[in-house]
Design a protein around this motif. Structure first.
Motif, PDB file in Angstrom:
ATOM      1  N   LEU A 132       0.831  -1.195   0.000  1.00 51.34           N
ATOM      2  CA  LEU A 132       0.000   0.000   0.000  1.00 51.34           C
ATOM      3  C   LEU A 132       0.870   1.251   0.000  1.00 51.34           C
ATOM      4  O   LEU A 132       1.926   1.270   0.639  1.00 51.34           O
ATOM      5  CB  LEU A 132      -0.891   0.004   1.243  1.00 51.34           C
ATOM      6  CG  LEU A 132      -1.770  -1.226   1.461  1.00 51.34           C
ATOM      7  CD1 LEU A 132      -2.478  -1.138   2.813  1.00 51.34           C
ATOM      8  CD2 LEU A 132      -2.782  -1.392   0.338  1.00 51.34           C
ATOM      9  N   ASP A 133       0.394   2.285  -0.691  1.00 47.69           N
ATOM     10  CA  ASP A 133       1.135   3.546  -0.637  1.00 47.69           C
ATOM     11  C   ASP A 133       0.628   4.406   0.523  1.00 47.69           C
ATOM     12  O   ASP A 133      -0.209   3.969   1.332  1.00 47.69           O
ATOM     13  CB  ASP A 133       1.081   4.263  -1.984  1.00 47.69           C
ATOM     14  CG  ASP A 133      -0.255   4.941  -2.267  1.00 47.69           C
ATOM     15  OD1 ASP A 133      -1.180   4.865  -1.418  1.00 47.69           O
ATOM     16  OD2 ASP A 133      -0.392   5.571  -3.331  1.00 47.69           O
ATOM     17  N   GLU A 134       1.100   5.626   0.600  1.00 51.17           N
ATOM     18  CA  GLU A 134       0.787   6.483   1.744  1.00 51.17           C
ATOM     19  C   GLU A 134      -0.677   6.881   1.815  1.00 51.17           C
ATOM     20  O   GLU A 134      -1.164   7.286   2.883  1.00 51.17           O
ATOM     21  CB  GLU A 134       1.666   7.740   1.715  1.00 51.17           C
ATOM     22  CG  GLU A 134       1.438   8.676   0.530  1.00 51.17           C
ATOM     23  CD  GLU A 134       2.228   8.277  -0.710  1.00 51.17           C
ATOM     24  OE1 GLU A 134       2.282   9.089  -1.652  1.00 51.17           O
ATOM     25  OE2 GLU A 134       2.789   7.161  -0.733  1.00 51.17           O
ATOM     26  N   THR A 135      -1.422   6.753   0.702  1.00 54.74           N
ATOM     27  CA  THR A 135      -2.847   7.117   0.731  1.00 54.74           C
ATOM     28  C   THR A 135      -3.703   6.036   1.376  1.00 54.74           C
ATOM     29  O   THR A 135      -4.861   6.298   1.728  1.00 54.74           O
ATOM     30  CB  THR A 135      -3.373   7.391  -0.692  1.00 54.74           C
ATOM     31  OG1 THR A 135      -3.317   6.176  -1.477  1.00 54.74           O
ATOM     32  CG2 THR A 135      -2.562   8.483  -1.377  1.00 54.74           C
ATOM     33  N   LEU A 136      -3.162   4.838   1.557  1.00 52.75           N
ATOM     34  CA  LEU A 136      -3.907   3.740   2.172  1.00 52.75           C
ATOM     35  C   LEU A 136      -3.261   3.210   3.451  1.00 52.75           C
ATOM     36  O   LEU A 136      -3.911   2.483   4.202  1.00 52.75           O
ATOM     37  CB  LEU A 136      -4.051   2.578   1.170  1.00 52.75           C
ATOM     38  CG  LEU A 136      -4.998   2.789  -0.003  1.00 52.75           C
ATOM     39  CD1 LEU A 136      -4.971   1.577  -0.922  1.00 52.75           C
ATOM     40  CD2 LEU A 136      -6.417   3.042   0.487  1.00 52.75           C
ATOM     41  N   SER A 146      -3.016   2.273  -4.376  1.00 48.40           N
ATOM     42  CA  SER A 146      -3.371   3.583  -3.834  1.00 48.40           C
ATOM     43  C   SER A 146      -4.884   3.654  -3.639  1.00 48.40           C
ATOM     44  O   SER A 146      -5.647   2.836  -4.162  1.00 48.40           O
ATOM     45  CB  SER A 146      -2.934   4.694  -4.788  1.00 48.40           C
ATOM     46  OG  SER A 146      -3.717   4.668  -5.970  1.00 48.40           O
ATOM     47  N   LYS A 147      -5.306   4.670  -2.905  1.00 49.23           N
ATOM     48  CA  LYS A 147      -6.742   4.914  -2.717  1.00 49.23           C
ATOM     49  C   LYS A 147      -7.420   5.146  -4.066  1.00 49.23           C
ATOM     50  O   LYS A 147      -8.511   4.629  -4.318  1.00 49.23           O
ATOM     51  CB  LYS A 147      -6.933   6.126  -1.800  1.00 49.23           C
ATOM     52  CG  LYS A 147      -8.381   6.454  -1.464  1.00 49.23           C
ATOM     53  CD  LYS A 147      -8.448   7.626  -0.505  1.00 49.23           C
ATOM     54  CE  LYS A 147      -9.895   8.021  -0.201  1.00 49.23           C
ATOM     55  NZ  LYS A 147     -10.609   6.957   0.559  1.00 49.23           N
ATOM     56  N   ASP A 201      -6.514   3.940  -6.902  1.00 53.33           N
ATOM     57  CA  ASP A 201      -6.619   2.648  -7.591  1.00 53.33           C
ATOM     58  C   ASP A 201      -7.899   1.933  -7.185  1.00 53.33           C
ATOM     59  O   ASP A 201      -8.637   1.404  -8.027  1.00 53.33           O
ATOM     60  CB  ASP A 201      -5.419   1.761  -7.253  1.00 53.33           C
ATOM     61  CG  ASP A 201      -4.124   2.237  -7.872  1.00 53.33           C
ATOM     62  OD1 ASP A 201      -4.162   2.956  -8.891  1.00 53.33           O
ATOM     63  OD2 ASP A 201      -3.055   1.879  -7.331  1.00 53.33           O
TER      64      ASP A 201
END
Length: 269
Positions: A124-128, A202-203, A205
């Motif tokens: 997960l990236d920083e948005t999730l 990401s969110k 995505d």
């Protein structure tokens, strides 16, 4: 076994049963044989098409070259469905195969009716992920350690590192002999996986997925996989989530009857 020529590659696949088509995409170290435990129940209502991705069994790849990547496999799955004789299809992926199916659904929702993601692999990236830290991926380091042993010829040693990291200490020893051989048959693909360049989820995505989606998890799975599953499910509009009691990451092998009940109920609604 059949094959369909896509992107310069003859993609092997099993084609069993009659009914609406359900395309199945395996995960790391696996191939179309991994679905054997669920073929019986699923083919009572569906035409099951289980593919083997580029470089996996029945191929015997040496790990050399740059044609192994998430991007290549997503392209191949999309091209396979485009050329398939019946569309749209239901698409089901497990682990790394779930990541591939997710990306295929992002790009070509017109090819799909429903989407099933069994513990999709990835990060997960920083948005999730509120705990996101930039820098090298822990998963990449694990793959590199496994691949280094396999490249030296210690197949079982590399696989033990991989499975014990995924399922806990002693996991490799607990795997039945038949399943171990399937993993050995695909061991060199882990060398390619060190160059996978798999993008994090990401969110945006998750919000981009418009296909009706079911997430399936093993209730006892450890590590990052449940975190990824629940984060994505929370951001895919209308997604359903089912956790299979008493199972871990290979949930459809550990509880095939319950897994098929969940899948068939989702596909029938």
């Amino acid at each position: 076994m059949h094959s369909l020529h896509v992107n310069g590659f003859d993609m092997p696949y099993l084609d069993v049963g009659e009914g609406p088509p359900l395309v199945c995409v395996h995960g790391s170290l696996c191939d179309f044989r991994i679905w054997s435990a669920v073929l019986g129940p699923l083919t009572r209502r569906h035409r099951v098409i289980a593919v083997s991705l580029r470089h996996f069994f029945p191929a015997h790849w040496d790990g050399v070259g740059d044609t192994y990547s998430i991007a290549q496999h997503v392209d191949d799955v999309i091209a396979f469905i485009e050329k398939f004789d019946t569309r749209p299809v239901d698409l089901m992926g497990h682990s790394r195969g779930g990541h591939i199916c997710f990306r295929a659904a992002q790009r070509r929702p017109d090819l799909l009716r429903k989407l099933i993601l069994a513990e999709p692999g990835g990060e997960l990236d920083e948005t999730l992920d509120p705990d996101f830290k930039p820098g090298p991926s822990p998963l990449a380091a694990r793959f590199a350690a496994c691949a280094a042993e396999i490249a030296k010829g210690d197949i079982d040693g590399g696989l033990q590192i991989f499975m014990d990291a995924l399922e806990g200490p002693g996991a490799w020893k607990r795997i039945p002999a038949t399943s171990k051989q399937l993993l050995r048959d695909n061991a060199t693909t882990l060398i390619g996986q060190t160059r996978d360049q798999r993008p994090p989820f990401s969110k945006a995505d998750g919000e981009a997925i418009k296909t009706p989606t079911l997430f399936i998890g093993g209730a006892n799975t450890r590590g990052v996989l449940p975190k990824v599953l629940h984060a994505l499910a929370a951001n895919v509009k209308g997604a359903r989530t089912e956790m299979i009691p008493g199972t871990t990451h290979p949930m459809f092998e550990q509880a095939p009857q319950r897994y098929c009940e969940v899948v068939l109920e989702f596909l029938s609604t």
